[in-house]
Design a protein around this motif. Structure first.
Motif, short mmCIF file in Angstrom:
data_model
loop_
_atom_site.label_atom_id
_atom_site.label_comp_id
_atom_site.label_asym_id
_atom_site.label_seq_id
_atom_site.Cartn_x
_atom_site.Cartn_y
_atom_site.Cartn_z
N THR A 124 8.70 -2.04 0.98
CA THR A 124 7.73 -1.14 0.36
C THR A 124 8.45 0.12 -0.08
OG1 THR A 124 5.94 -2.00 1.77
CG2 THR A 124 5.57 0.12 0.70
N SER A 125 8.51 0.33 -1.37
CA SER A 125 9.35 1.41 -1.89
C SER A 125 8.70 2.78 -1.78
CB SER A 125 9.71 1.13 -3.36
OG SER A 125 8.53 1.01 -4.15
N ASP A 126 7.37 2.83 -1.92
CA ASP A 126 6.70 4.13 -1.89
C ASP A 126 5.24 3.95 -1.51
OD1 ASP A 126 5.38 3.19 -4.25
OD2 ASP A 126 6.94 4.07 -5.50
N GLU B 88 -1.30 -0.30 -3.39
CA GLU B 88 -1.56 -1.48 -4.21
C GLU B 88 -1.71 -2.73 -3.34
OE1 GLU B 88 -2.15 -4.16 -7.31
OE2 GLU B 88 -2.45 -1.99 -7.13
N TRP C 275 1.34 -7.16 5.56
CA TRP C 275 2.32 -6.63 4.62
C TRP C 275 3.38 -5.87 5.41
CZ3 TRP C 275 3.48 -7.70 -0.18
CH2 TRP C 275 4.26 -6.82 -0.92
N GLY D 125 7.84 -8.79 1.03
CA GLY D 125 7.51 -7.89 -0.06
C GLY D 125 7.14 -8.58 -1.34
N ALA E 146 4.41 -9.65 -3.47
CA ALA E 146 2.97 -9.44 -3.64
C ALA E 146 2.28 -10.64 -4.26
CB ALA E 146 2.73 -8.18 -4.48
N GLU F 51 2.57 4.41 -3.24
CA GLU F 51 1.76 3.73 -4.25
C GLU F 51 1.83 2.22 -4.08
OE1 GLU F 51 2.74 4.92 -8.18
OE2 GLU F 51 2.21 7.03 -7.87
N GLU F 52 3.00 1.71 -3.71
CA GLU F 52 3.13 0.27 -3.51
C GLU F 52 2.29 -0.19 -2.31
OE1 GLU F 52 6.62 -3.18 -3.34
OE2 GLU F 52 7.16 -1.05 -3.30
#
Length: 403
Positions: A339-341, A347, A332, A309, A311, A343-344
């Motif tokens: 990965t929290s959500d 990204e 990934w 995780g 990035a 949106e992450e």
């Protein structure tokens, strides 16, 4: 950009057709399916939620390549655990999902434990039971045979090589314990191999292997006796070995790794091949490391991943990989801890595409929460103006007749 997932054949044991359809519906273009894998204990989330699956190391296909492959009996061979990879590949291809055979090469405990003379051997003479040494000719032959056999399997249209190179001392199994304050440089020093084959390579490069091992032992014993704070990894490593020895060791290890990958590529039967690699020349975690340009040239494609995780670390490897000019896959972790959500994830996909990756490969199907499959369908796909090299265009080039 293509969307891919890593997966293990155990996820397809009960209902391979249903799992293949589930992935197709989620918008997955390709599955990187484990055909040879180390031992594991997976808590499944999707195919059989809450099932705890233990499996030994081995290969998950039973069909051998047709005559014309590697000749003779190989000195090493992984046990056959079943034919689930073959069954899964057939259903995936039927569903319109492409299959890359994912091979974990030298991280194989049953082989290293039963043939300790072919295992990594540290400066104290201790063999590591979880990793084979890439400088050993019998290990290279094993890797070539594994690749050649896998390349001949039905439905396989690409190969992914993981753990084709030097692995390290750290290994998350057998309740590893240490009370010592090891610096990053000490962990790397414990990972150096001084088996006879590596000693020969060092000698050919003008280095006295006995002296190299002695300096390594001295540095480690000093750290165990009187722990020092960590500085920069490269600075601590140079202090321990001296600049000339340090640089030669790195160069020899890079050369050995590149030769192994080149030998594997020669056995691939023309299938597109991607090697899990990193620009970090000290890496010993299953990614091939050393000279990224040479590895890219040998393999024809690079998979750069950060499954922790991080990035920024992924971005650094993507920048370095893009300079090689070969097709790139970015990896990934879709797991809840990395990965929290959504949106992450978006990204991570944006970063991968921005830095030249033709595919985003997510780890791993049946480990990440099942509802996250829906996130994949909403990830942006390749636009008409996108000129990023894709895995499929790589396949077209790689399957031309050899010249």
């Amino acid at each position: 950009m293509n969307i891919e997932v890593f997966a293990h054949p155990v996820s397809f044991r009960r209902a391979p057709r249903a799992e293949a359809e589930r992935l197709r519906t989620a918008g997955v273009d390709r599955v990187r399916l484990a055909y040879a894998y180390h031992s594991g204990r997976w808590l499944l989330t999707t195919s059989e939620p809450a099932a705890v699956v233990d499996f030994p190391a081995g290969r998950w296909f039973a069909r051998h390549r047709a005559p014309g492959g590697e000749g003779g009996d190989p000195p090493l061979s992984l046990p056959v655990l079943g034919d689930e990879a073959t069954a899964a590949a057939e259903e995936l291809v039927t569903a319109g999902v492409a299959v890359t055979a994912w091979l974990v090469g030298l991280h194989q405990s049953p082989l290293a434990a039963t043939r300790p003379e072919l295992a990594l051997r540290n400066a104290f003479g201790h063999p590591y039971r979880h990793a084979l040494c890439p400088a050993q000719p019998d290990v290279v032959r094993y890797a070539r045979t594994l690749v050649a056999e896998t390349a001949g399997q039905p439905g396989v249209s690409g190969l992914e090589l993981e753990a084709f190179g030097y692995l390290g001392w750290q290994h998350q199994s057998a309740h590893d314990k240490t009370g010592a304050a090891l610096r990053p440089a000490d962990r790397w020093l414990l990972s150096l191999c001084f088996c006879p084959a590596c000693a020969d390579r060092l000698s050919a490069a003008g280095v006295d292997g006995a002296e190299a091992a002695a300096r390594t032992r001295a540095a480690l014993l000093a750290q165990l006796a009187d722990p020092r704070p960590a500085g920069a990894l490269d600075e601590d490593a140079v202090t321990a070995l001296g600049p000339d020895l340090h640089d030669t060791l790195l160069a020899v290890r890079a050369e050995v790794t590149t030769e192994l990958v080149r030998a594997a590529a020669e056995a691939s039967g023309g299938l597109p091949l991607s090697v899990r690699a990193t620009d970090d020349r000290y890496a010993c975690d299953g990614k091939s490391s050393g000279d990224l340009g040479a590895l890219a040239s040998a393999a024809g494609g690079l998979t750069v991943t950060n499954l922790a995780g991080d990035a920024s670390a992924l971005r650094r490897d993507l920048v370095a990989a893009r300079r090689t000019g070969v097709p790139i896959v970015a990896g990934w972790n879709l797991g809840a801890a990395q990965t929290s959500d959504e949106e992450e994830l978006a990204e991570a996909a944006r970063q991968a595409r921005e830095h030249g990756a033709g595919s985003l490969a997510l780890y791993a199907y049946d480990l990440a929460p099942a509802p996250r499959l829906e996130w994949l369908r909403r990830l942006p796909r390749k636009s008409s103006g996108d000129d990023t090299a894709t895995y499929d265009s790589h396949h077209d080039r790689q399957t031309e007749p050899a010249r």
